[in-house]
Design a protein around this motif. Structure first.
Motif, PDB file in Angstrom:
ATOM      1  N   ALA A  28       0.806  -1.211   0.000  1.00  0.00           N
ATOM      2  CA  ALA A  28       0.000   0.000   0.000  1.00  0.00           C
ATOM      3  C   ALA A  28       0.846   1.271   0.000  1.00  0.00           C
ATOM      4  CB  ALA A  28      -0.929   0.003   1.217  1.00  0.00           C
ATOM      5  N   VAL A  63       3.184  -4.008  -8.710  1.00  0.00           N
ATOM      6  CA  VAL A  63       2.319  -4.140  -9.896  1.00  0.00           C
ATOM      7  C   VAL A  63       1.945  -2.814 -10.538  1.00  0.00           C
ATOM      8  CG1 VAL A  63       1.206  -6.355  -9.690  1.00  0.00           C
ATOM      9  CG2 VAL A  63       0.375  -4.467  -8.308  1.00  0.00           C
ATOM     10  N   CYS A  64       2.086  -1.715  -9.800  1.00  0.00           N
ATOM     11  CA  CYS A  64       1.713  -0.425 -10.391  1.00  0.00           C
ATOM     12  C   CYS A  64       2.876   0.247 -11.122  1.00  0.00           C
ATOM     13  CB  CYS A  64       1.164   0.512  -9.317  1.00  0.00           C
ATOM     14  SG  CYS A  64      -0.460  -0.011  -8.742  1.00  0.00           S
ATOM     15  N   VAL A  76      -7.489  -6.563 -18.349  1.00  0.00           N
ATOM     16  CA  VAL A  76      -7.414  -7.226 -17.041  1.00  0.00           C
ATOM     17  C   VAL A  76      -6.936  -6.221 -15.990  1.00  0.00           C
ATOM     18  CG1 VAL A  76      -6.353  -9.103 -15.714  1.00  0.00           C
ATOM     19  CG2 VAL A  76      -6.981  -9.466 -18.109  1.00  0.00           C
ATOM     20  N   TYR A  77      -5.921  -5.445 -16.349  1.00  0.00           N
ATOM     21  CA  TYR A  77      -5.403  -4.444 -15.413  1.00  0.00           C
ATOM     22  C   TYR A  77      -6.486  -3.433 -15.048  1.00  0.00           C
ATOM     23  CZ  TYR A  77      -2.285  -1.042 -13.242  1.00  0.00           C
ATOM     24  OH  TYR A  77      -1.694  -0.187 -12.346  1.00  0.00           O
ATOM     25  N   GLU A  78      -7.219  -3.015 -16.064  1.00  0.00           N
ATOM     26  CA  GLU A  78      -8.299  -2.042 -15.846  1.00  0.00           C
ATOM     27  C   GLU A  78      -9.311  -2.584 -14.835  1.00  0.00           C
ATOM     28  OE1 GLU A  78      -8.888   1.004 -16.783  1.00  0.00           O
ATOM     29  OE2 GLU A  78     -10.955   1.105 -16.041  1.00  0.00           O
ATOM     30  N   GLU A  79      -9.654  -3.864 -15.012  1.00  0.00           N
ATOM     31  CA  GLU A  79     -10.674  -4.458 -14.154  1.00  0.00           C
ATOM     32  C   GLU A  79     -10.160  -4.735 -12.744  1.00  0.00           C
ATOM     33  OE1 GLU A  79     -12.350  -8.113 -15.770  1.00  0.00           O
ATOM     34  OE2 GLU A  79     -12.869  -8.716 -13.743  1.00  0.00           O
ATOM     35  N   GLN A  80      -8.916  -5.162 -12.636  1.00  0.00           N
ATOM     36  CA  GLN A  80      -8.405  -5.637 -11.349  1.00  0.00           C
ATOM     37  C   GLN A  80      -7.713  -4.566 -10.506  1.00  0.00           C
ATOM     38  OE1 GLN A  80      -8.796  -8.782 -10.103  1.00  0.00           O
ATOM     39  NE2 GLN A  80      -9.935  -9.454 -11.899  1.00  0.00           N
ATOM     40  N   ILE A  81      -7.009  -3.651 -11.156  1.00  0.00           N
ATOM     41  CA  ILE A  81      -6.096  -2.801 -10.383  1.00  0.00           C
ATOM     42  C   ILE A  81      -6.253  -1.295 -10.623  1.00  0.00           C
ATOM     43  CG2 ILE A  81      -3.617  -2.267 -10.005  1.00  0.00           C
ATOM     44  CD1 ILE A  81      -3.016  -5.191 -10.418  1.00  0.00           C
ATOM     45  N   SER A  82      -6.642  -0.904 -11.826  1.00  0.00           N
ATOM     46  CA  SER A  82      -6.530   0.502 -12.242  1.00  0.00           C
ATOM     47  C   SER A  82      -7.028   1.513 -11.208  1.00  0.00           C
ATOM     48  CB  SER A  82      -7.278   0.700 -13.555  1.00  0.00           C
ATOM     49  OG  SER A  82      -8.669   0.504 -13.346  1.00  0.00           O
ATOM     50  N   MET A  83      -8.149   1.214 -10.551  1.00  0.00           N
ATOM     51  CA  MET A  83      -8.711   2.185  -9.611  1.00  0.00           C
ATOM     52  C   MET A  83      -7.712   2.535  -8.501  1.00  0.00           C
ATOM     53  SD  MET A  83     -12.178   1.935  -7.363  1.00  0.00           S
ATOM     54  CE  MET A  83     -11.392   1.255  -5.918  1.00  0.00           C
ATOM     55  N   MET A  84      -6.885   1.571  -8.148  1.00  0.00           N
ATOM     56  CA  MET A  84      -5.946   1.808  -7.046  1.00  0.00           C
ATOM     57  C   MET A  84      -4.870   2.830  -7.398  1.00  0.00           C
ATOM     58  SD  MET A  84      -7.046   0.309  -4.445  1.00  0.00           S
ATOM     59  CE  MET A  84      -5.694   0.253  -3.254  1.00  0.00           C
ATOM     60  N   MET A  86      -5.506   5.669  -8.335  1.00  0.00           N
ATOM     61  CA  MET A  86      -6.013   6.927  -7.771  1.00  0.00           C
ATOM     62  C   MET A  86      -5.819   6.955  -6.246  1.00  0.00           C
ATOM     63  SD  MET A  86      -9.503   8.074  -9.732  1.00  0.00           S
ATOM     64  CE  MET A  86     -10.232   6.655 -10.484  1.00  0.00           C
ATOM     65  N   VAL A  87      -5.533   5.795  -5.662  1.00  0.00           N
ATOM     66  CA  VAL A  87      -5.437   5.684  -4.203  1.00  0.00           C
ATOM     67  C   VAL A  87      -3.977   5.670  -3.733  1.00  0.00           C
ATOM     68  CG1 VAL A  87      -6.021   4.218  -2.222  1.00  0.00           C
ATOM     69  CG2 VAL A  87      -7.629   4.426  -4.134  1.00  0.00           C
ATOM     70  N   LEU A  88      -3.123   4.946  -4.464  1.00  0.00           N
ATOM     71  CA  LEU A  88      -1.729   4.788  -4.044  1.00  0.00           C
ATOM     72  C   LEU A  88      -0.855   5.942  -4.542  1.00  0.00           C
ATOM     73  CD1 LEU A  88      -1.281   0.990  -4.951  1.00  0.00           C
ATOM     74  CD2 LEU A  88      -2.010   1.964  -2.770  1.00  0.00           C
TER      75      LEU A  88
ATOM     76  N   ALA B 343     -10.591  -7.833  -6.657  1.00  0.00           N
ATOM     77  CA  ALA B 343     -10.134  -6.545  -7.183  1.00  0.00           C
ATOM     78  C   ALA B 343     -10.729  -5.432  -6.318  1.00  0.00           C
ATOM     79  CB  ALA B 343     -10.586  -6.381  -8.626  1.00  0.00           C
ATOM     80  N   GLN B 345     -11.761  -2.511  -6.848  1.00  0.00           N
ATOM     81  CA  GLN B 345     -12.978  -1.850  -7.349  1.00  0.00           C
ATOM     82  C   GLN B 345     -14.205  -2.750  -7.250  1.00  0.00           C
ATOM     83  OE1 GLN B 345      -9.942  -1.839  -9.334  1.00  0.00           O
ATOM     84  NE2 GLN B 345     -10.588  -1.680 -11.446  1.00  0.00           N
TER      85      GLN B 345
ATOM     86  N   CYS C  26      -3.598 -10.443 -13.331  1.00  0.00           N
ATOM     87  CA  CYS C  26      -2.779  -9.631 -14.240  1.00  0.00           C
ATOM     88  C   CYS C  26      -1.545 -10.394 -14.697  1.00  0.00           C
ATOM     89  CB  CYS C  26      -2.354  -8.333 -13.544  1.00  0.00           C
ATOM     90  SG  CYS C  26      -3.717  -7.186 -13.322  1.00  0.00           S
TER      91      CYS C  26
END
Lengths: 108, 514, 43
Positions: A28, A63-64, A76-84, A86-88, B343, B345, C26
């Protein structure tokens, strides 16, 4: 890093050869990512786990990080991780990870 | 029938010696690195009881300050002088270790906890002066044993020592010679959890202003398990604590789900009351000795005090609609399902967006969110970040994705819809529920309309599933009795009276006509 | 040649960062052979 996880990392490095193993982190914060990265390259900095004094020098990424993200399927990245993203604090994470790799990674 | 939040109790226990002897970070270190720097350095980082009182987040937890007060104080907080240093607060109290050890003995019904006779004599009057204690509990405190006998139990009989300021003052004996589920280690953890739950129950019932006899059901949502080798998690913390707390008409059960358990338990309690099964249900939890000093290595390395020296506890009293207290809206529940995935989200989508969508609401229609309210003073130096803030950023990011707020409004979302974390890192303790006391007060004062409580749990730690978990629910200001649930008894009586009157009038009119 | 394709990948996720399973999805999409995936919890 959790002691059990250190044990597993060590076992995999022995089984497959350190040059064939890549560690991916989801920490995190930059500092925590850096410490985990240090653990699998230069040894456990807290002197607690099986990797204490063990310099595996493994390839390790968060991973980021852009270079690793580029290898994923974008959907896959969009679905699994992308939102983070904006957080990290991705910049901080990238700088910590690069610094540890530059110092301790044996496989460039 | 709606179910309302009738009252809340929040307690902390300062347990500095348990950090050293019972926290798993420390007990692990003693095994793997007994001569290391950490164990040498650690004792000088332990806080005194006065220092634990003089700490903003602790004063917020027991209700002497609000989360808003805390947000106004620049971090870090451990080096700040707190304007309030009281051990008692609006919602409960901060108990010192000495009283807690006596309370643990009072909560033990199998002669497993033995305390030094002199220690008991010295501190029993102090426990007697505690406003939450009553004669029944005090009568359970025995006169104690010889310290020589206690020392023998620790050295030769596999007992766990109980310490105060590094001096052996008691022990917890094993409850079985070979059953590890009844070992001294497990019994100590369980009795500490039970005792802190009892204290929380006493605070909650008192603050709700109800009679102890009114409580019909208690749900314990801590993270320990009690049982023996034939039923390791058999239970039942809830009923055990209810017995000591003096709730004669209560039965109960334990709900488990890691840190998500309090939110699960609240939904269960609200449903039991709303269905009419029980009139008053209390959700309770005690603290976790294993998590004491969990991030101690990072705190010591950075020259900070050991901030994880508090056991936490809470009790939420849920009862039938009184038309005044805030109610739990059971039509707006969020749940992370087997199919949701891990995930971030997807997790936030299932817990926040799905229930709002079903109710036709937007993310911004919820005034405040209470996800995991961990104190960032503890988590940030440990590399875990500001957990509540990360949750708010995720919720805000979802709101941006859904076009409900502007990307430019991302930064202000946590301030507007969030709370600054104040709860100790005791797993289930910070999980959404610490905000219920403040939310209830704010709603009674017409300062808050809706709050969403979010519980999340790391099920994968149990090695039974890789799944994550979580549930959420919304508490709303009460607009008056029975506005959403058909008719009340009074209304029925009124309608019958009116019908009879009308009928009589018709008869009389007919008689007149004839 | 990428970093991940064909490599044995060990994943250490974080409950309050990116969980292991999300990383796993991923990594597999990049042709990695995921040999271990876990999620740590600091709270």
């Amino acid at each position: 890093m959790d002691l059990e996880n250190q044990k597993r990392v060590k076992e995999f490095a022995e089984k497959y050869g350190p040059e064939n193993v890549v560690v991916l982190l989801g920490a995190a914060e930059g500092e925590a990512a850096g410490l985990a990265a240090e653990t699998v390259t230069n040894g456990d900095p807290t002197y607690a786990g099986p990797l204490t004094g063990v310099q595996l020098g493994l390839r390790v990424y968060h991973v980021c990080e852009p270079e690793i993200k580029a290898e994923f399927d974008p959907a896959v990245y969009e679905e699994q991780i992308s939102m983070m993203e904006m957080v990290l604090d991705v910049d901080d994470i990238v700088s910590e990870m690069s610094s540890v790799r530059d110092q301790y990674c044996k496989f460039k | 029938m709606k179910s309302v939040i009738k009252g809340t109790g929040y307690i902390l226990v300062h347990t500095p010696d348990m950090v050293l002897h019972n926290g798993t970070t420390q007990t692990t270190e003693r095994v793997v690195n007994p001569d290391g720097e950490y164990l040498k350095e650690l004792p000088s980082h332990i806080r005194t009881f006065e220092q634990a009182l003089n700490y903003y987040p602790n004063q917020v937890y027991i209700g002497n300050l609000t989360p808003e007060d805390l947000a106004a104080v620049p971090q870090p907080w451990h080096d700040k002088d707190c304007p309030v240093k009281d051990r008692c607060g609006k919602y409960g109290q901060i108990m010192p270790q000495e009283e807690f050890l006596l309370l643990m003995q009072a909560c033990d019904v199998f002669e497993l906890v033995e305390l030094d006779r002199e220690f008991v004599a010295k501190y029993k009057p102090q426990l007697a002066a505690n406003p939450l204690m009553d004669e029944t509990i005090l009568a359970r405190v025995n006169e104690g044993s010889d310290i020589a006998e206690i020392t023998r139990f620790v050295n030769d009989e596999h007992s766990e020592g109980l310490y105060d300021h590094d001096v052996l003052v008691g022990c917890v004996k094993r409850a079985h010679d070979i059953d590890v589920n009844l070992s001294a280690h497990v019994m100590l953890e369980n009795i500490a959890s039970k005792a802190s739950s009892v204290l929380a129950l006493l605070a909650g019932v008192k603050n709700a202003g109800i009679d102890k006899a009114d409580v019909e059901y208690v749900i314990d949502c801590a993270e320990e398990a009690c049982g023996d080798m034939n039923q390791r998690g058999g239970g039942n913390f809830a009923k055990s604590a209810a017995e000591i707390a003096g709730l004669p008409n209560a039965t109960g059960s334990d709900a488990r789900g890691f840190c998500a358990a309090p939110a699960h338990a609240m939904i269960e309690a609200a449903s039991l009351v709303a269905s009419g099964a029980y009139k008053t249900v209390v959700v309770t939890a005690g603290g976790c000795t294993a998590k004491l000093g969990m991030n101690g290595k990072d705190h010591v390395k950075k020259g900070l005090p050991i901030l994880e020296d508090m056991l936490g506890g809470f009790a939420i009293v849920v009862s039938q609609d009184d038309g005044v207290n805030p109610f739990i809206n059971l039509s707006m529940l969020g749940r992370h399902t087997v199919g949701t995935g891990s995930a971030p989200q997807a997790v936030i989508g299932s817990l926040v967006c799905d229930p709002l969508d079903r109710a036709g609401l937007k993310i911004t229609d919820i005034d405040k969110y209470s996800p995991e309210m961990q104190n960032p003073d503890i988590t940030k130096p440990a590399g875990a970040g500001d957990v509540p803030l990360a949750n708010y950023k995720m919720i805000a990011a979802m709101a941006v994705k859904r076009g409900e707020i502007d990307r430019a409004a991302l930064a202000e979302f946590p301030v507007k819809h969030g709370l600054t974390g104040w709860a100790p890192t005791q797993g289930h303790i910070p999980s959404g529920v610490p905000a219920i006391g403040f939310a209830r007060d704010a709603m009674l004062e017409n300062k808050l309309g809706r709050i969403m409580i979010i519980g999340k749990g790391s099920l994968f730690l149990g090695r039974m599933t890789n799944l994550f978990d979580g549930v959420s629910f919304v508490i709303e200001k009460n607009a008056g009795k029975d506005d959403d649930s058909g008719v009340s008894e009074e209304q029925v009586k009124g309608m019958i009276a009116k019908a009879m009157k009308d009928f009589a009038a018709t008869l009389m009119a007919q008689a007149d006509a004839e | 040649m990428g970093v991940l394709a064909g490599k044995k990948v060990v994943i250490i996720g974080d409950r309050d960062g990116i969980p292991g399973q999300a990383i796993e999805a991923c990594a597999k999409s990049a042709g990695a052979d995921v040999v271990f995936s876990s999620t740590e919890c600091f709270v």
